[in-house]
Structure formats: structure tokens, C-alpha cells
Design an enzyme around this catalytic site. Structure first.
Site, PDB file in Angstrom:
ATOM      1  CB  CYS A 135     -12.532   4.128 -13.926  1.00 39.81           C
ATOM      2  SG  CYS A 135     -13.487   5.660 -13.818  1.00 39.81           S
TER       3      CYS A 135
ATOM      4  CB  CYS B 162     -20.980   5.647 -15.109  1.00 40.47           C
ATOM      5  SG  CYS B 162     -19.728   6.925 -15.108  1.00 40.47           S
TER       6      CYS B 162
ATOM      7  CB  CYS C   4     -16.615   4.127 -20.946  1.00 35.80           C
ATOM      8  SG  CYS C   4     -15.904   5.520 -20.055  1.00 35.80           S
TER       9      CYS C   4
ATOM     10  CB  CYS D 215     -16.748   0.544 -17.452  1.00 36.21           C
ATOM     11  SG  CYS D 215     -17.109   0.896 -15.736  1.00 36.21           S
TER      12      CYS D 215
ATOM     13  CD  GLU E 143      -2.980  -0.704  -0.100  1.00 35.64           C
ATOM     14  OE1 GLU E 143      -3.156   0.455  -0.487  1.00 35.64           O
ATOM     15  OE2 GLU E 143      -3.493  -1.686  -0.668  1.00 35.64           O
TER      16      GLU E 143
END
Length: 345
Positions: free
Chosen positions: A206, A222, A213, A216, A49
Site C-alpha cells: 500500500c 478496501c 493492489c 494486497c 523506530e
DNA sequence: CTCCCGTCAC
DNA sequence: GTGACGGGAG
């Protein structure tokens, strides 16, 4: 159907579609994921992370592997010298991340035994761990239901809901928190796959530029996609003017060695080894030979650097320098840009 | 040029 | 609550 009921349905659809997509198309075999039947290692999740903040996945993974090889567990990290830790971070940038990890490792190992936080709020108390990182780590390690809100999520949610508040504003933060809280999966055990999936969606589909898209899984909920205005979101921060700092770097060198000084007075590259720095209007030593000038954009200013070499017969340069053999520069904390400057010699 | 995000100072 | 700051990659 009432508006509220509709929203619940689209929140559910969002989460289900996202998780299903993640199971098929998300990233697999990540080096910090446990091998089959093994327990997840909070140290590896934490390191991943931190390393993947501000860092491209491909770059980060290489550093991750190298780092884990040298510091296989948190105790190992806590007991190492900061200079060694920095040398393994050299080239990644944002070196405060390494310093904070080192500090946090000491805290985790204080009291004689290893004591990892068990919740997002406890992770957040450690240096270098903010709201988003804490949520991600605890989602992966203890399945805690906390909405992660990293840049990927902010981008996805701002596009989904056409949020007009600027990135970084408290208003946007609050709205996204509320929306993300509704997106969380019902079951705690889905937290890791949900969290991984939303991060992967942000990285792979994204994307900041040229989002895909058509591929997606959540484009049907969206709003900006349905209006063909994905490019308008999220609304960016105002641009700030970047000052230019003119400096000269003087690098004494012999056939096989170079001389550097340790950065102490500046927060930038603190404790790293960098060339002797001379301000624009100071005198360049007569023996110095001009090599190259290059621009180095830092976050909020631009370095305009002229590199000068001084060929020395012996390693006796004044001014608190330390000499390094060219062959073991990789073991020292040296910023990438300094390595670049050295390559001009 | 833009993108990444946590910390700290105000 | 806002904005400066920090480094490298694309």
C-alpha cells in the site's frame, strides 16, 4: 446480516489476512529482531523506530548497524558526547532525532541503572517519542495493545475506508484511532506480528505511489480499491509556498584540510560543522573562487547556495573557523549537503 | 516535485 | 486544533 455484524467480520478478516500475509511476505531477519531464543532488546527497537522515521528502510538499516556497533547499549549512548552521537547520525537528516535520543538515553539511565519504560504512555514521556512511536515500541517489546498510527497506517486505513479528512487533521486522527482499535488482534502475543505486518503492508504494497493492489491481502475490504479510486486517498495537506534563501558558502582550504564553523545561531544543523555563510548582498572575499551553485530543498524552504573556495597556503583563516583534515571528516557531524559542497573543491 | 513524523508555538 | 519546522531519498 446487520451492518455492525458485517463490520466486525470485515475487521476480523482484515486482521487475519494481514497477519497471514505478514508471516509469509513481511520483512524477516530485521537487525533489531532478537536472534532465536533471545529476548527482544528495547534499545534496538527504539533506535530502529526513531531511525526509520522519515528515512527509507534501506538507508536506515545501514545507519542502524553502524550506530549499534558504536553504541551497543543505552548506557553507552547516554555516556557519549553529543558530537559523537551526531557524527553517527550525519547524513540521515532530522538531527533532532539524535539529540532527543541522547537526552532520553540519559533519562533512562538516570539513577544508576537502566530503566526502560514498560508501557506506551511511559515511552511517550521521553523526548522525541510521540504517540505512534510509543505504541510501536510497546507493541514490540511488551505486546501492549495500542494501535500504531504512523504514515503507513494512515494511508492504509484512509484508503480502506475512503476517509476524506486531510492528513494531520484532528478528525482524521480520531477516525483512524477508532478503526485501528477494532483491527487490533485478540491476543496480545500477536501484537508484534500485527504491528510489523501493517508497517510492511504500507511500505511494500500500500505504497504512496503505485500501490500493488493486486498483491494486497486486504483489498477485498478496501473501499477505494473496489471503486478504483485508491489514488484519491489519503487526502493530502494543502501545499505551502516555499521561500527561497540565497546564500554563499565560503570554504577556505589547503591541500589536505578545510575550514568550517560550528552552527550555533540556527536551529538548522545546530552543533554541526558548516561553511562560513555569507548573505546574498554581503561581499564575497576577493580571493574566493566561485565553484558551483546548487539548490537544496529543506522541508519548508529552498536553499539556493553558491559555493566559493579560498585556497590557503597555511591554516590561518580568520573568523572562528576550525580546520579539519579531509581524511577524518567522517568522524565529525557534517550535513550531507555540506559534504556535497566540499566535493566541489 | 513528493514522501517520511514528532515537537513546539500559537 | 492548526501549522511551521526540519533533511535526505526517490
Amino acid at each position: 446480516m446487520s451492518k455492525i455484524l458485517k463490520n466486525i467480520h470485515s475487521d476480523l478478516a482484515f486482521t487475519n489476512n494481514l497477519i497471514n500475509w505478514g508471516k509469509s511476505f513481511g520483512r524477516k531477519n530485521l537487525p533489531w529482531n532478537p536472534s532465536y531464543g533471545k529476548k527482544i532488546d528495547p534499545y534496538k527497537v527504539w533506535l530502529s523506530e526513531i531511525m526509520l522515521q522519515q528515512t527509507q528502510f534501506r538507508t536506515g538499516v545501514k545507519y542502524f548497524e553502524r550506530f549499534i556497533k558504536h553504541f551497543p547499549n543505552v548506557k553507552n549512548l547516554a555516556e557519549s558526547e553529543i558530537e559523537t552521537v551526531l557524527s553517527f547520525w550525519s547524513g540521515l537528516g532530522y538531527y533532532a532525532r539524535a539529540k532527543n535520543m541522547h537526552k532520553a538515553a540519559k533519562i533512562i539511565c538516570s539513577g544508576g541503572k537502566v530503566n526502560f519504560p514498560k508501557s506506551a504512555s511511559d515511552w511517550k514521556k521521553l523526548p522525541g517519542i510521540g504517540f505512534s512511536t510509543a505504541a510501536a515500541i510497546s507493541a514490540f517489546t511488551v505486546n501492549e495493545k495500542q494501535p500504531i498510527m504512523d504514515a503507513n497506517v494512515i494511508r492504509i486505513v484512509a484508503r480502506q475506508h475512503k476517509l476524506i479528512e486531510r492528513i494531520g487533521s484532528a478528525k482524521l486522527q480520531k477516525k483512524i484511532f477508532i478503526i485501528c482499535s477494532k483491527h487490533l488482534p485478540k491476543s496480545n502475543s500477536d501484537m508484534p506480528i500485527y504491528t510489523q505486518s501493517i508497517m510492511d503492508l504500507g511500505a511494500l504494497i500500500c505504497r504512496p505511489k503505485e500501490p500493488l493492489c493486486d498483491l494486497c491481502p486486504v483489498s477485498e475490504c478496501c473501499l477505494s480499491f473496489l471503486e478504483g479510486k485508491v489514488g484519491n486517498y489519503p487526502v493530502k495537506k494543502k501545499k505551502v509556498f516555499k521561500n527561497i534563501k540565497r546564500v554563499s558558502w565560503i570554504i577556505p582550504h589547503t591541500q589536505d584540510s578545510i575550514a568550517l564553523v560550528q552552527s550555533k545561531d540556527s536551529k538548522l544543523w545546530e552543533n554541526f560543522w558548516i561553511p562560513i555563510e555569507i548573505q546574498e548582498n554581503n561581499l564575497i572575499p576577493k580571493k574566493a573562487c566561485f565553484l558551483k551553485r546548487f539548490k537544496l530543498p529543506i522541508s519548508n524552504f529552498i536553499f539556493d547556495i553558491s559555493v566559493w573556495g579560498i585556497l590557503c597556503k597555511r591554516k590561518n583563516f580568520e573568523g572562528g573557523v576550525r580546520w579539519f583534515k579531509n581524511s577524518n571528516l567522517n568522524e565529525k557531524p557534517i550535513p550531507s549537503s555540506v559534504k556535497k559542497a566540499i566535493s566541489f573543491l
